[in-house]
Motif scaffolding. Structure first.
Motif, short mmCIF file in Angstrom:
data_model
loop_
_atom_site.label_atom_id
_atom_site.label_comp_id
_atom_site.label_asym_id
_atom_site.label_seq_id
_atom_site.Cartn_x
_atom_site.Cartn_y
_atom_site.Cartn_z
N ALA A 159 -0.33 -4.15 -5.77
CA ALA A 159 -0.26 -3.25 -4.51
C ALA A 159 -1.11 -2.10 -5.04
CB ALA A 159 1.45 -2.28 -5.23
N MET A 160 -1.00 -1.04 -4.07
CA MET A 160 -2.52 -0.17 -4.20
C MET A 160 -1.71 1.23 -3.54
SD MET A 160 -5.74 0.43 -1.32
CE MET A 160 -6.59 -1.05 -2.20
N LEU A 161 -2.50 1.87 -4.61
CA LEU A 161 -1.31 4.01 -4.50
C LEU A 161 -2.83 4.36 -4.15
CD1 LEU A 161 0.37 5.55 -5.23
CD2 LEU A 161 -0.27 5.88 -7.41
N VAL A 162 -2.33 5.63 -3.23
CA VAL A 162 -3.23 6.53 -2.57
C VAL A 162 -2.57 7.39 -2.71
CG1 VAL A 162 -4.76 6.94 -0.41
CG2 VAL A 162 -4.24 3.90 -0.95
N ALA A 163 -2.42 8.54 -3.51
CA ALA A 163 -2.01 9.08 -3.85
C ALA A 163 -2.94 10.64 -3.76
CB ALA A 163 -1.01 9.28 -4.65
N GLY A 164 -2.75 11.73 -3.48
CA GLY A 164 -3.51 13.42 -3.54
C GLY A 164 -1.85 14.23 -4.54
N THR A 165 -2.66 15.09 -4.64
CA THR A 165 -2.31 15.97 -5.22
C THR A 165 -1.00 17.38 -4.35
OG1 THR A 165 -3.65 16.16 -7.30
CG2 THR A 165 -1.72 18.11 -7.25
N ILE A 200 0.85 -1.20 0.08
CA ILE A 200 -0.26 0.02 -0.06
C ILE A 200 1.15 1.67 0.25
CG2 ILE A 200 -1.57 1.90 1.28
CD1 ILE A 200 -2.79 -0.98 2.49
N LEU A 201 1.32 1.98 -1.13
CA LEU A 201 1.51 2.70 -1.29
C LEU A 201 1.07 4.17 -1.07
CD1 LEU A 201 3.27 1.43 -4.53
CD2 LEU A 201 3.66 1.80 -2.20
N VAL A 202 1.61 4.97 -0.23
CA VAL A 202 0.78 6.58 0.26
C VAL A 202 1.69 7.30 0.03
CG1 VAL A 202 -0.60 7.51 2.44
CG2 VAL A 202 -0.40 4.87 1.98
N GLY A 203 1.12 8.47 -0.76
CA GLY A 203 1.72 9.87 -1.37
C GLY A 203 1.73 9.69 -2.83
N GLY A 204 2.35 10.47 -3.41
CA GLY A 204 2.50 10.49 -4.44
C GLY A 204 4.33 10.25 -5.16
N VAL A 234 6.77 11.93 -2.76
CA VAL A 234 7.09 11.71 -1.79
C VAL A 234 7.54 10.04 -1.59
CG1 VAL A 234 6.38 13.69 -1.12
CG2 VAL A 234 5.16 11.44 -0.75
N ASN A 235 7.36 9.46 -2.74
CA ASN A 235 7.92 7.95 -2.40
C ASN A 235 7.79 7.14 -3.44
OD1 ASN A 235 7.22 5.17 -1.60
ND2 ASN A 235 4.78 5.34 -0.91
N PRO A 236 9.38 6.97 -3.55
CA PRO A 236 10.02 6.89 -4.47
C PRO A 236 9.56 5.44 -5.01
CG PRO A 236 11.28 6.86 -2.60
CD PRO A 236 10.02 7.25 -2.25
N THR A 237 9.09 4.14 -4.58
CA THR A 237 8.86 3.23 -4.34
C THR A 237 7.78 2.81 -5.12
OG1 THR A 237 8.89 2.44 -2.27
CG2 THR A 237 8.31 1.00 -4.01
#
Length: 114
Positions: free
Chosen positions: A67-73, A22-26, A29-32
């Motif tokens: 993988a789940m991306l949870v990311a905003g502007t 679960i990848l949080v952040g765009g 901020v999140n190089p993964t």
């Protein structure tokens, strides 16, 4: 499935496909994000396609895992997406979350935003 394991990007670097993520952040901020092939459309900070007030929740294959991306502007946009995810009222593999506060949350399929 419940787990209490959390890891930083630096702890999974090079082995991203070995984990359900679960990848949080765009991508700024999140190089993964750039290491998960199904997220290539969201992997570059400079090419981020969403506007202020928008976020994405996207579920993709990650090798034998997901993988789940949870990311905003912005940070607020990411928090709004996390709140939408916690509501458990989502369907599909990708949604766009919109709003200006933590209470005016709307969720749309990506085709509705094009």
């Amino acid at each position: 499935i419940e787990t209490d394991t959390t890891m930083l990007s630096s702890e999974v670097a090079g082995n991203e496909a070995s984990y359900n993520l679960i990848l949080v952040g765009g991508p700024c901020v999140n190089p993964t994000i750039s290491a998960v092939s199904g997220l290539s459309g969201f992997a570059s900070c400079g090419d981020w396609g969403l506007k202020e007030g928008e976020a994405v929740i996207k579920l993709v294959s990650n090798g034998d895992n997901v993988a789940m991306l949870v990311a905003g502007t912005s940070a607020l946009d990411t928090r709004r997406a996390a709140k939408a995810l916690a509501s458990k009222l989502l369907s599909g593999t990708e949604v766009i979350v919109k709003g200006t506060t933590l209470t005016d949350i709307t969720v749309e399929s990506p085709s509705a935003t094009e």
